[in-house]
Design an enzyme around this catalytic site. Structure first.
Site, short mmCIF file in Angstrom:
data_model
loop_
_atom_site.label_atom_id
_atom_site.label_comp_id
_atom_site.label_asym_id
_atom_site.label_seq_id
_atom_site.Cartn_x
_atom_site.Cartn_y
_atom_site.Cartn_z
N ARG A 107 0.84 -1.22 0.00
CA ARG A 107 0.00 0.00 0.00
C ARG A 107 0.87 1.26 0.00
O ARG A 107 0.60 2.22 -0.73
CB ARG A 107 -0.90 -0.04 1.24
CG ARG A 107 -1.73 1.20 1.50
CD ARG A 107 -2.54 0.95 2.77
NE ARG A 107 -3.31 2.09 3.21
CZ ARG A 107 -2.86 3.01 4.04
NH1 ARG A 107 -1.62 2.94 4.50
NH2 ARG A 107 -3.64 4.00 4.43
N ARG A 161 0.80 4.03 -2.91
CA ARG A 161 0.31 5.40 -2.66
C ARG A 161 1.42 6.44 -2.69
O ARG A 161 1.23 7.54 -3.18
CB ARG A 161 -0.48 5.43 -1.36
CG ARG A 161 -1.77 4.61 -1.51
CD ARG A 161 -2.81 4.96 -0.49
NE ARG A 161 -4.03 4.21 -0.78
CZ ARG A 161 -5.01 4.04 0.09
NH1 ARG A 161 -4.90 4.53 1.31
NH2 ARG A 161 -6.09 3.37 -0.24
N ASP A 194 11.74 -14.02 10.23
CA ASP A 194 12.92 -14.64 10.84
C ASP A 194 13.88 -13.63 11.47
O ASP A 194 14.71 -14.00 12.30
CB ASP A 194 13.68 -15.47 9.80
CG ASP A 194 12.83 -16.58 9.20
OD1 ASP A 194 11.86 -16.99 9.86
OD2 ASP A 194 13.13 -17.02 8.08
N GLY A 230 9.33 -15.47 29.44
CA GLY A 230 9.81 -16.00 30.73
C GLY A 230 10.01 -17.51 30.70
O GLY A 230 9.62 -18.21 31.64
N HIS A 262 6.22 -25.14 36.96
CA HIS A 262 6.23 -25.56 35.56
C HIS A 262 7.64 -25.42 35.00
O HIS A 262 8.50 -24.81 35.64
CB HIS A 262 5.29 -24.66 34.74
CG HIS A 262 5.70 -23.22 34.84
ND1 HIS A 262 4.94 -22.30 35.51
CD2 HIS A 262 6.80 -22.56 34.40
CE1 HIS A 262 5.56 -21.13 35.45
NE2 HIS A 262 6.70 -21.27 34.79
N ARG A 283 2.73 -16.95 10.89
CA ARG A 283 2.87 -16.03 9.74
C ARG A 283 1.59 -15.27 9.40
O ARG A 283 1.66 -14.21 8.78
CB ARG A 283 3.33 -16.82 8.51
CG ARG A 283 4.75 -17.33 8.61
CD ARG A 283 5.55 -17.04 7.37
NE ARG A 283 5.02 -17.57 6.16
CZ ARG A 283 5.53 -18.61 5.48
NH1 ARG A 283 6.59 -19.24 5.96
NH2 ARG A 283 5.01 -19.00 4.36
O1 F6P Z 1 11.30 -17.47 6.18
C1 F6P Z 1 10.07 -17.52 6.84
C2 F6P Z 1 9.74 -18.95 7.22
O2 F6P Z 1 8.47 -18.95 7.85
C3 F6P Z 1 10.76 -19.66 8.09
O3 F6P Z 1 10.68 -19.32 9.44
C4 F6P Z 1 10.43 -21.11 7.82
O4 F6P Z 1 11.52 -21.96 8.06
C5 F6P Z 1 10.06 -21.08 6.35
O5 F6P Z 1 9.65 -19.76 6.06
C6 F6P Z 1 8.97 -22.04 5.97
O6 F6P Z 1 8.81 -21.96 4.60
P1 F6P Z 1 7.53 -22.49 3.80
O7 F6P Z 1 6.38 -21.59 4.16
O8 F6P Z 1 7.92 -22.36 2.38
O9 F6P Z 1 7.30 -23.87 4.28
#
Ligand code: F6P
Length: 323
Positions: free
Chosen positions: A21, A25, A127, A185, A215, A256
């Site tokens: 975006r 823009r 990452d 933690g 724990h 993600r």
């Molecule tokens: O690079 C981002 C990431 O989520 C990594 O943490 C993970 O190892 C990889 O992509 C997984 O890739 P894919 O979604 O192609 O399985």
């Protein structure tokens, strides 16, 4: 420069849409015509371009994922693939490209600059392993998702006096695991940069119980030698000797797709607009990232040649505070 294109590549990261975006823009504001490329470098090779106006990127700021789609593209690894990509850019009259993504994507961006095409990269990967940006788009949201899981698991771990293991993503980088361990933690953390063997881990967890903790929670990076699968097998095989059972939760791709938080929306917006401003200033062959809260640029040649070091003082802090 009149026409620019933008693509997202590699693993999607919360905030990628905010970056798209901002590119669109900021570009339109500067009088440019902006095109989106669907499905990353695959779309570039296939000539899959769409014109994007300001209204076309309405309502995406708060959405995870990427409206353009992303891909990991094997054809782009061949020189023929990259030459075809440059040909397509030329055929569509594109003067410069913005590549939003992590290490693999910025390697692709750099390869395009080697073929003489102007590219600016935008630092985006959960990452946080990209040289040239203190933090990358998506890290903060992914971290908050990991923390929510850790907080919940701790409740059950305490209720049952159990030992739990949470595996987080990060490829071969331990940043997400380390940051989640400190902020959550955890009693122990295992990262590729600082491996520990299962017997030492078991001793640390026993120590936590002996100090009166209800724990024991371990955060492990997916890239560690003893990742969740290996640790679970080891603990199951040596249960009598190690003294307790370990249960695992692998967070995986859950990390993600979360709604981008304020930090990622702001970061992505600043970096996306920053990329357009650098192109207008005549700069390319660079990554736009963040350093000391300011927008910084790093030559792509350095980005691909270097590995971002992990701040291991956090590891020491995690150990001290897990008392
Ligand atoms: O690079 C981002 C990431 O989520 C990594 O943490 C993970 O190892 C990889 O992509 C997984 O890739 P894919 O979604 O192609 O399985």
């Amino acid at each position: 420069m009149k026409r620019i294109a933008v693509l997202t590549s590699g693993g999607d990261a919360p905030g990628m849409n905010a970056a798209i975006r901002a590119v669109v823009r900021a570009g339109v504001h500067e009088g440019l015509q902006v095109f989106g490329v669907r499905r990353g470098f695959s779309g570039l090779i296939a000539g899959n371009f769409i014109n994007l106006e300001a209204r076309d990127v309405g309502g995406i700021l708060q959405q995870a994922g990427t409206m353009l789609g992303s891909a990991r593209c094997p054809e782009f690894r061949s020189e023929e693939g990259r030459i075809e990509a440059v040909r397509q850019l030329g055929a569509h009259g594109i003067d410069a490209l913005v590549v939003i993504g992590g290490n693999g994507s910025q390697t692709g961006a750099h390869q395009l600059t080697e073929l003489g095409f102007p590219v600016v990269g935008v630092a985006s990967t959960i990452d946080n392993d990209l040289y040239g940006s203190e933090i990358t788009i998506g890290v903060d949201t992914a971290l908050n998702i990991a923390l929510e899981a850790i907080d919940r698991l701790k409740v059950t771990a305490s209720s049952h006096q159990r030992a739990f293991l949470v595996e987080v993503m990060g490829r071969d980088c331990g940043y997400l695991a380390l940051a989640a361990a400190v902020a959550g933690g955890a009693e122990a953390v295992i990262i590729p940069e600082m491996e520990i063997d299962p017997d030492t881990l078991a001793a640390e967890l026993r120590g936590a119980y002996q100090r009166g903790k209800p724990h024991a929670l371990v955060v492990v990076a997916e890239g560690a030698k003893f990742n969740a699968d290996r640790l679970i097998h080891h603990f199951a095989e040596h249960r009598e000797r190690l003294g307790f059972e370990l249960r695992a939760t692998i967070l995986g791709h859950v990390q993600r797709g979360g709604t981008p938080g304020a930090f990622d929306r702001l970061l992505a917006t600043r970096l996306g607009a920053g990329a357009v401003h650098r192109l207008i200033a005549g700069e390319h062959g660079i990554l736009v990232g963040i350093g000391n809260s300011q927008i910084v640029t790093t030559p792509l040649v350095d980005v691909v040649a270097n590995r971002k070091p992990l701040d291991l003082s956090l590891f020491e802090l995690a150990r001290v505070l897990s008392r």
